[in-house]
Design a protein around this motif. Structure first.
Motif, short mmCIF file in Angstrom:
data_model
loop_
_atom_site.label_atom_id
_atom_site.label_comp_id
_atom_site.label_asym_id
_atom_site.label_seq_id
_atom_site.Cartn_x
_atom_site.Cartn_y
_atom_site.Cartn_z
N ALA A 276 20.33 20.50 9.87
CA ALA A 276 21.32 21.21 9.06
C ALA A 276 21.80 20.37 7.89
O ALA A 276 22.72 20.77 7.17
N ALA A 277 21.20 19.19 7.68
CA ALA A 277 21.63 18.31 6.59
C ALA A 277 21.08 18.80 5.26
O ALA A 277 20.03 19.45 5.20
N GLY A 278 21.76 18.44 4.20
CA GLY A 278 21.26 18.76 2.87
C GLY A 278 22.30 18.53 1.82
O GLY A 278 23.50 18.48 2.10
N ARG A 279 21.84 18.36 0.60
CA ARG A 279 22.75 18.36 -0.55
C ARG A 279 22.94 19.80 -0.96
O ARG A 279 21.98 20.49 -1.30
N VAL A 280 24.18 20.27 -0.93
CA VAL A 280 24.45 21.68 -1.21
C VAL A 280 25.51 21.81 -2.30
O VAL A 280 26.28 20.88 -2.56
N GLY A 281 25.55 22.98 -2.91
CA GLY A 281 26.55 23.24 -3.95
C GLY A 281 26.28 24.59 -4.59
O GLY A 281 25.25 25.23 -4.34
N GLY A 282 27.18 25.02 -5.43
CA GLY A 282 27.05 26.29 -6.12
C GLY A 282 26.22 26.18 -7.38
O GLY A 282 25.56 25.17 -7.64
N ILE A 283 26.27 27.22 -8.21
CA ILE A 283 25.47 27.27 -9.44
C ILE A 283 25.76 26.07 -10.33
O ILE A 283 24.85 25.43 -10.86
N GLN A 284 27.04 25.74 -10.50
CA GLN A 284 27.43 24.66 -11.40
C GLN A 284 26.81 23.33 -10.96
O GLN A 284 26.24 22.60 -11.77
N ALA A 285 26.88 23.04 -9.68
CA ALA A 285 26.34 21.78 -9.16
C ALA A 285 24.82 21.76 -9.26
O ALA A 285 24.21 20.74 -9.64
N ASN A 286 24.17 22.88 -8.92
CA ASN A 286 22.71 22.95 -8.98
C ASN A 286 22.19 22.77 -10.40
O ASN A 286 21.18 22.08 -10.62
N SER B 208 31.60 23.53 -4.99
CA SER B 208 31.79 24.60 -4.00
C SER B 208 30.94 25.81 -4.29
O SER B 208 30.51 26.06 -5.41
N HIS B 209 30.70 26.59 -3.24
CA HIS B 209 30.06 27.88 -3.37
C HIS B 209 31.11 28.93 -3.75
O HIS B 209 32.29 28.63 -3.91
N LEU B 210 30.66 30.17 -3.85
CA LEU B 210 31.50 31.23 -4.43
C LEU B 210 32.82 31.46 -3.70
O LEU B 210 33.90 31.38 -4.31
N LEU B 211 32.78 31.75 -2.40
CA LEU B 211 34.01 32.15 -1.71
C LEU B 211 35.06 31.04 -1.63
O LEU B 211 36.24 31.29 -1.90
N PRO B 212 34.71 29.80 -1.27
CA PRO B 212 35.74 28.76 -1.30
C PRO B 212 36.29 28.53 -2.71
O PRO B 212 37.47 28.22 -2.87
N ALA B 213 35.44 28.69 -3.73
CA ALA B 213 35.92 28.56 -5.10
C ALA B 213 36.93 29.66 -5.42
O ALA B 213 37.96 29.41 -6.07
N ILE B 214 36.65 30.89 -4.97
CA ILE B 214 37.58 31.99 -5.18
C ILE B 214 38.90 31.72 -4.47
O ILE B 214 39.99 31.93 -5.03
N ILE B 215 38.82 31.26 -3.23
CA ILE B 215 40.03 30.97 -2.46
C ILE B 215 40.89 29.96 -3.19
O ILE B 215 42.11 30.13 -3.32
N ARG B 216 40.28 28.90 -3.68
CA ARG B 216 41.05 27.87 -4.38
C ARG B 216 41.67 28.41 -5.67
O ARG B 216 42.83 28.15 -5.98
#
Length: 313
Positions: free
Chosen positions: A58-68, A175-183
Motif C-alpha cells: 500500500a506504499a506510494g508517493r501520492v497526491g492530487g493534480i497539483q502535486a502530480n 492533497s486529493h480532492l475531498l480533503p482539499a475541499i474540506i480544508r
C-alpha cells in the motif's frame, strides 16, 4: 498469518491497521526509516529476513493534480521503484501471496465508464497524472507476470476508486480532492468568507470511497484470497460531480456561502467511475454513506493540532 504491510503509516495503511481484522494476524508495518522501498537490496534483505506469509503493498508517493503535475519524475520513478522492489523481493523469497494496491489512474483517459478491469493498457493515460499511472500499471503488470510464471506465487492487484478519510492529507499542495475541499470550506467558515473557488466548471465526475471501507474490502480479500481475481476494482458503484462534493462538504460543515469557478485550472478526466461488476461477484460492497464519511473525516481534521491541519500525512 504474518503479513508485511508497506505504507503502513499512510492513510490506506493506517486504516488497514485500525481494522478489527488486523488483530487476527501478525501485521508488520515498517516505517520508511526502517525499510526504504526504493532501495532494492535493502528491500530484498528485509523480506528474506521477515519471511512473511503475505505482503500487502500500500506504499506510494501520492497526491492530487497539483502535486502530480509539479513532480512527474518523482511520481513515476519512486512509485515504480517501490513496486518493482517489493514484488521482486517477494518473488525471490517465495512469499506465496501478495496484494498490490493499484489506482484508478491506471485507466485510459478515453475509456468508457464504468471502467472495467480489461481496459487497463487499452489507451492513452490522463496527462495530468501520467507518471504515477505508468508506475501503477507496470507494478500491476509485474504481478501478472509473476503469477503466470510461477503458479505457487499468487500476486494480485486491487484497483480502488478515489479514497478519502481518516489519516488523510489536508495540505493543498499534496492533497486529493475531498480533503482539499474540506480544508477550503472549513477555512471559509472560520474566516467568514462568502465564497470558495472551484477549479474548472465542477462538472467533472468522480467516485470516492471512505478509506475504512477500502480497508474492510482489503481484509475481505485477505480472508478469501483464493477467490480474489488477479485484478479487481473496489468502488462504490456510483459517482458525483465535483460541484456535488463541494455542496456535500458545505452541507456537512454548515457553511452557506457561494462557489465560484476558475475555468483556467486543470481538471483531469471528465469522469472516473470504476465498474463494480467483478466486485459484486466477489461478494463485497462498501457501507459508509458519503455524508457520514465526510463528517467523520472532518471530525478527524478538526481534532488535529493547528500545525498538522496543514501538513498531516
Amino acid at each position: 498469518m504474518k503479513i508485511v504491510l508497506t505504507g503502513g503509516n499512510g492513510m490506506v495503511g493506517r486504516n488497514i491497521r485500525d481494522h478489527a481484522e488486523a488483530s487476527q494476524h501478525e501485521v508488520i508495518a515498517p516505517a520508511s526509516r526502517e525499510l526504504d522501498l526504493t532501495d532494492g537490496q535493502a528491500t530484498e534483505a528485509y523480506v528474506a529476513r521477515v519471511k512473511p506469509d503475505m505482503i500487502i503493498h500500500a506504499a506510494g508517493r501520492v497526491g492530487g493534480i497539483q502535486a502530480n503535475m509539479a513532480h512527474p519524475v518523482e511520481f513515476l520513478v519512486e512509485n515504480l521503484d517501490m513496486g518493482r522492489n517489493i514484488i521482486m523481493a517477494a518473488r525471490k523469497a517465495a512469499v506465496p501471496q501478495l496484494i498490490n494496491i493499484g489506482s484508478s489512474c491506471m485507466y485510459p483517459r478515453a475509456a468508457s465508464n464504468p471502467l472495467e478491469e480489461s481496459s487497463v493498457l487499452a489507451g492513452e493515460l490522463e496527462p495530468t497524472n501520467e507518471g504515477y499511472a505508468l508506475a501503477k500499471v507496470m507494478t500491476a503488470r509485474l504481478c501478472d507476470y509473476v503469477r503466470r510464471s510461477d503458479p505457487e506465487l499468487a500476486y494480485k492487484t486491487i484497483i480502488p476508486c478515489n479514497i478519502f478519510g481518516i489519516h488523510d492529507k489536508f495540505d493543498p499542495a499534496v492533497s486529493h480532492l475531498l480533503p482539499a475541499i474540506i480544508r477550503k470550506v472549513d477555512e471559509a467558515k472560520r474566516t467568514g468568507a462568502d465564497s470558495v473557488e472551484i477549479w474548472g466548471s465542477g462538472e467533472a465526475r468522480r467516485e470516492f470511497m471512505f478509506a475504512s471501507d477500502l480497508a474492510d474490502g482489503i481484509w475481505n480479500a485477505v480472508t478469501r484470497f483464493e477467490s480474489l481475481p488477479g485484478m479487481m476494482n473496489m468502488g462504490v458503484g456510483h459517482d458525483h460531480s465535483i460541484n456535488d462534493y463541494y455542496a456535500a462538504v458545505a452541507r456537512v460543515i454548515g457553511w452557506q456561502g457561494d462557489f465560484t469557478h476558475d475555468l483556467t485550472k486543470p481538471v483531469g478526466m471528465k469522469q472516473k467511475l470504476v465498474s463494480v461488476a467483478m466486485q459484486r461477484k466477489f461478494g463485497w460492497l462498501p457501507s459508509t454513506p458519503l455524508d457520514d464519511a465526510i463528517a467523520r473525516t472532518y471530525a478527524h481534521f478538526r481534532a488535529l493540532p493547528a500545525a498538522d491541519q496543514e501538513t498531516r500525512s
